[in-house]
Design a protein around this motif. Structure first.
Motif, mmCIF file in Angstrom:
data_model
loop_
_atom_site.group_PDB
_atom_site.id
_atom_site.type_symbol
_atom_site.label_atom_id
_atom_site.label_comp_id
_atom_site.label_asym_id
_atom_site.label_seq_id
_atom_site.Cartn_x
_atom_site.Cartn_y
_atom_site.Cartn_z
ATOM 1 N N PHE A 27 -1.942 -2.075 3.233
ATOM 2 C CA PHE A 27 -0.563 -2.487 2.974
ATOM 3 C C PHE A 27 0.409 -1.314 3.092
ATOM 4 C CE2 PHE A 27 2.955 -3.613 0.012
ATOM 5 C CZ PHE A 27 3.404 -4.749 0.665
ATOM 6 N N GLN A 64 1.022 -8.239 -0.016
ATOM 7 C CA GLN A 64 -0.321 -7.802 -0.377
ATOM 8 C C GLN A 64 -0.901 -8.828 -1.336
ATOM 9 O OE1 GLN A 64 -0.580 -3.985 -2.342
ATOM 10 N NE2 GLN A 64 -2.676 -3.690 -1.602
ATOM 11 N N LEU A 101 -3.996 -9.218 3.159
ATOM 12 C CA LEU A 101 -2.556 -9.329 3.337
ATOM 13 C C LEU A 101 -2.195 -10.706 3.870
ATOM 14 C CD1 LEU A 101 -2.015 -5.940 5.254
ATOM 15 C CD2 LEU A 101 -2.056 -6.317 2.777
#
Length: 183
Positions: free
Chosen positions: A24, A116, A122
């Motif tokens: 992320f 996230q 994700l």
């Protein structure tokens, strides 16, 4: 005829998500957009995406130029960055549309976000909202089409297009992040 958007009317609205795996902290949607090569853009919606580029408007506002086919229309988008960050971008365009009946315009709002979920899991969220312009409303009236008919056709075409491009965008954003991650 004016290309004045009508935000009170929704021509189409699509929200499509795609789950991917990546770091992320390395995700940078703004950088991905500003460096998106035409051929990668084409891979994100084979057959529909034609060209992509980056420029600035007269006032220096960053812009993404996208040329694509949505349904029966060739759409030339001049997206101005309204919000530009690593995990969320909001782009707004008064787009030229070439339909079988001729040229018109629409306003397109494209939102790209990466969330996230947990660890490296994700979720990419691709949101596309289109509003008619005054010009578009005059155009469809002149061609004998109601707004409801035009909106139904655009919703179907735009929804199908977003379903095609969203997982490819998600994978491309993660690939760009991996290729440009700090060592």
């Amino acid at each position: 005829m004016a290309a004045t958007p009508r935000p009170d009317l929704v021509l189409s609205h699509a929200v499509v998500t795609s789950d991917v795996t990546g770091n992320f902290d390395d995700i940078d949607i703004e950088a991905w957009l500003k460096n998106l090569p035409t051929h990668e853009y084409q891979r994100c919606a084979p057959g529909d995406h034609k060209a992509a580029g980056y420029t600035v408007d007269d006032d220096g506002t960053p812009m993404s130029i996208n040329v694509e086919v949505i349904g029966a229309g060739l759409v030339i988008q001049n997206y101005r960055y309204e919000v530009a960050s690593k995990h969320y971008c909001k782009m707004v365009s008064i787009s030229d549309v070439l339909s079988p009946a001729g040229w018109t315009t629409t306003q397109v709002i494209w939102e790209l976000g990466m969330e996230q979920l947990e660890g490296d899991q994700l979720r990419y969220v691709n949101t596309v909202t289109s509003h008619p312009t005054e010009e578009f409303l005059e155009f469809i009236t002149a061609s004998g089409q109601t707004f409801e008919e035009a909106a139904a056709a655009r919703q179907e075409a735009s929804g199908r297009h977003c379903e095609l491009e969203t997982p490819h965008y998600a994978q491309s954003i993660v690939a760009y992040a991996k290729a440009h991650a700090s060592a």
